[in-house]
Design a protein around this motif. Structure first.
Motif, short mmCIF file in Angstrom:
data_model
loop_
_atom_site.label_atom_id
_atom_site.label_comp_id
_atom_site.label_asym_id
_atom_site.label_seq_id
_atom_site.Cartn_x
_atom_site.Cartn_y
_atom_site.Cartn_z
N VAL A 113 25.06 35.75 38.33
CA VAL A 113 25.19 34.47 39.03
C VAL A 113 25.65 34.60 40.48
O VAL A 113 25.78 33.59 41.16
N ARG A 114 25.84 35.80 40.97
CA ARG A 114 26.46 35.96 42.29
C ARG A 114 25.63 35.44 43.44
O ARG A 114 26.16 35.12 44.51
N GLY A 115 24.34 35.32 43.27
CA GLY A 115 23.50 34.74 44.32
C GLY A 115 23.68 35.44 45.65
O GLY A 115 23.52 36.65 45.74
N GLU B 31 33.63 45.00 42.16
CA GLU B 31 34.91 45.63 42.46
C GLU B 31 35.78 44.73 43.33
O GLU B 31 37.00 44.73 43.21
N GLU B 32 35.16 43.94 44.19
CA GLU B 32 35.88 43.00 45.05
C GLU B 32 36.09 41.65 44.35
O GLU B 32 37.10 40.99 44.58
N ALA B 33 35.14 41.26 43.54
CA ALA B 33 35.19 39.95 42.87
C ALA B 33 36.11 39.95 41.65
O ALA B 33 36.55 38.89 41.21
N ARG B 34 36.43 41.12 41.14
CA ARG B 34 37.20 41.25 39.91
C ARG B 34 38.52 40.47 39.97
O ARG B 34 38.87 39.76 39.02
N GLU B 35 39.27 40.60 41.06
CA GLU B 35 40.58 39.94 41.14
C GLU B 35 40.44 38.42 41.22
O GLU B 35 41.27 37.70 40.67
N ALA B 36 39.43 37.93 41.89
CA ALA B 36 39.20 36.49 41.93
C ALA B 36 38.83 35.98 40.53
O ALA B 36 39.31 34.92 40.10
N THR B 37 38.01 36.73 39.84
CA THR B 37 37.63 36.36 38.47
C THR B 37 38.85 36.36 37.57
O THR B 37 39.07 35.44 36.79
N ARG B 38 39.67 37.39 37.70
CA ARG B 38 40.88 37.48 36.89
C ARG B 38 41.84 36.31 37.19
O ARG B 38 42.44 35.74 36.29
N ALA B 39 41.98 35.94 38.46
CA ALA B 39 42.86 34.83 38.83
C ALA B 39 42.39 33.52 38.18
O ALA B 39 43.19 32.75 37.64
N PRO C 279 31.24 32.29 42.91
CA PRO C 279 30.68 32.80 41.64
C PRO C 279 31.73 33.56 40.81
O PRO C 279 31.73 33.46 39.58
N ALA C 280 32.61 34.28 41.47
CA ALA C 280 33.66 35.01 40.74
C ALA C 280 34.60 34.03 40.05
O ALA C 280 34.98 34.22 38.89
N TYR C 281 34.99 32.98 40.77
CA TYR C 281 35.85 31.97 40.15
C TYR C 281 35.17 31.30 38.98
O TYR C 281 35.76 31.10 37.92
#
Length: 99
Positions: free
Chosen positions: A70-72, A79-87, A40-42
């Motif tokens: 949408v994280r389901g 806070e943990e998903a932020r870096e994956a989203t940013r990538a 979901p982060a991606y």
């Protein structure tokens, strides 16, 4: 709309396949989590530039809301998903994805 201001063309299937293969090599990866936790982060990251205009940092509150929506069953919090989203955002905005 100029070519430079046009949102990137994203192929969600290709992006999902890329991240499914690459996520374990990312610096934020935690071995106790699965791709389903990160997906979901991606998705928020690579679709964000198509849906929103601006820079990641200025749009972060909206992206956080998108992720929360949408994280389901993902075990990540923003806070943990932020870096994956940013990538995924960076990859999408650098046009590093296959066309």
């Amino acid at each position: 709309m100029t070519l430079e201001s046009r949102p990137p063309a994203i192929n969600p299937t290709a992006e999902d396949a890329y991240w499914r293969d690459a996520y374990r090599r990312e610096p934020y990866y935690r071995s106790e989590l699965t791709y389903d936790d990160y997906a979901p982060a991606y998705r928020v990251g690579y679709t964000g530039p198509v849906r929103r205009s601006g820079e990641f940092e200025q749009l972060e509150p909206q992206l956080k809301d998108d992720f929360d929506r949408v994280r389901g069953k993902s075990r990540l919090r923003w806070e943990e998903a932020r870096e994956a989203t940013r990538a995924a955002w960076r990859r999408a905005t650098r046009n590093e994805h296959p066309h």
